[in-house]
Design an enzyme around this catalytic site. Structure first.
Site, short mmCIF file in Angstrom:
data_model
loop_
_atom_site.label_atom_id
_atom_site.label_comp_id
_atom_site.label_asym_id
_atom_site.label_seq_id
_atom_site.Cartn_x
_atom_site.Cartn_y
_atom_site.Cartn_z
N TYR A 107 -21.58 50.60 14.25
CA TYR A 107 -22.61 50.68 13.19
C TYR A 107 -22.39 51.92 12.32
O TYR A 107 -22.46 51.87 11.09
CB TYR A 107 -23.98 50.72 13.86
N LYS B 240 -21.51 51.99 8.37
CA LYS B 240 -22.43 52.62 7.41
C LYS B 240 -21.76 53.77 6.66
O LYS B 240 -22.07 54.03 5.50
CB LYS B 240 -23.68 53.10 8.13
#
Lengths: 77, 247
Positions: free
Chosen positions: B155, B159
């Site tokens: 993640y 991001k």
């Protein structure tokens, strides 16, 4: 043929702000007409709209001169 | 500030931050297409809330990691609305695991949706926005993309990737009147953070200078600002809305 060249010429003049006299079949978009990469992408998009066709990314990469564009359009119509 | 006459596509807008952004854009006058992956009922509810405000809205199912599906979604949005002024790349998933235990599939799923999905949606709207000579692309990154987070290598990488993608596309598209910015939310009270154990939440609060979790409305306000005329000279930026976690 003449009609296609005329329509292509008009789009190039509008989009790149060049003089009609600068445009001939051998003129290269980038080197001779001052287009950057994004200009060429936009030109191809406008040609697609004008001639109601889809030009694949692979084909678009081979369109570097005014003559390339005219020949490509004629071959598809 | 008004977005009247503007049209928007918000990915992952059936709930959480995406829903809040969709509602805020609509409240300011925009017509909003609601993309969702699985929660059709919730997407419908969001669209109905927007229609009740007198704006146009419809729901559109799409897995944003699928290139063909993304192209159809964008085409349908433009067909319905006639133009597209605002894209909010919000849709995202988590597959948390420790680095050593993380399966390839967990890595791939998160990168495909959270990073590749942003690329695909951005690419798909660019043609229309270039023709219009205007457009606003707002990418939802995350504070963890700036400061890292244990258990979220996938993640976090995605991001952080979104921030790089934001800057590259901002540079490419600036000459065409299109701005691209990112919002990096901190810990916002949503379904995603509700799942955290109480202990983890307690520890989290200690890392937030402002001392509380954020609300989806905080993110929606930032997105509305970036979508509006007041932000016309801002591009390639990352706005942290995180209670001061990353400074």
């Amino acid at each position: 043929m003449a009609d296609v060249l005329e329509r292509v010429t008009k789009i190039i003049v509008d989009r790149l702000g060049v003089e009609e006299s600068q445009i001939n079949l051998d003129a290269k978009f980038k080197e001779d007409l001052g287009a950057d990469s994004l200009d060429v992408v936009e030109l191809v998009m406008e040609l697609e709209d004008e001639f109601d066709m889809e030009i694949s990314d692979d084909d678009a990469e081979n369109i570097t001169t005014v003559g390339d564009a005219v020949t490509y359009i004629n071959s598809k119509n | 500030m008004t977005l009247e006459g503007k049209t928007a596509l918000v990915t992952g807008a059936s709930r959480g931050i995406g829903k809040a952004i969709a509602l805020e854009l609509a409240r300011l006058g925009a017509d909003v297409a609601i993309n969702y992956a699985g929660s059709e009922q919730k997407a419908k509810e969001t669209a109905e809330e927007i229609q009740a405000m007198g704006r146009r809205s419809f729901i559109i199912q799409c897995d944003i990691s699928d290139s063909d599906a993304v192209q159809s979604m964008v085409k349908e949005t433009i067909d319905q609305f006639g133009r597209l002024d605002i894209l909010v790349n919000n849709a995202g998933i988590t597959r948390d695991n420790l680095l050593m235990r993380m399966k390839d599939q967990e890595w791939d799923d998160v990168i495909n949706t959270n990073l590749k999905g942003v690329f695909l949606c951005t690419k798909a709207v660019t043609r229309q926005m270039m023709k219009q000579r205007s457009g606003r692309i707002i990418n939802i990154s995350s504070v963890v993309g700036r400061i890292g987070n244990a258990g979220q290598a996938n993640y976090t990488a995605a991001k952080a990737g979104v921030i790089g993608l934001t800057k590259a596309s901002a540079r490419e598209l600036a000459a065409r009147g299109i701005t691209v910015n990112a919002i990096a939310p901190g810990f916002i009270s949503t379904d995603m953070t509700d799942e955290l154990p109480a202990e983890a939440k307690e520890q989290l609060l200690g890392q937030i200078p402002l001392g509380t979790l954020g609300e989806t409305a905080d993110i929606a306000a930032a997105a509305a600002f970036l979508a509006g005329d007041g932000a016309k000279y801002i591009t390639g930026q990352v706005i942290g809305v995180d209670g001061g976690m990353a400074m």
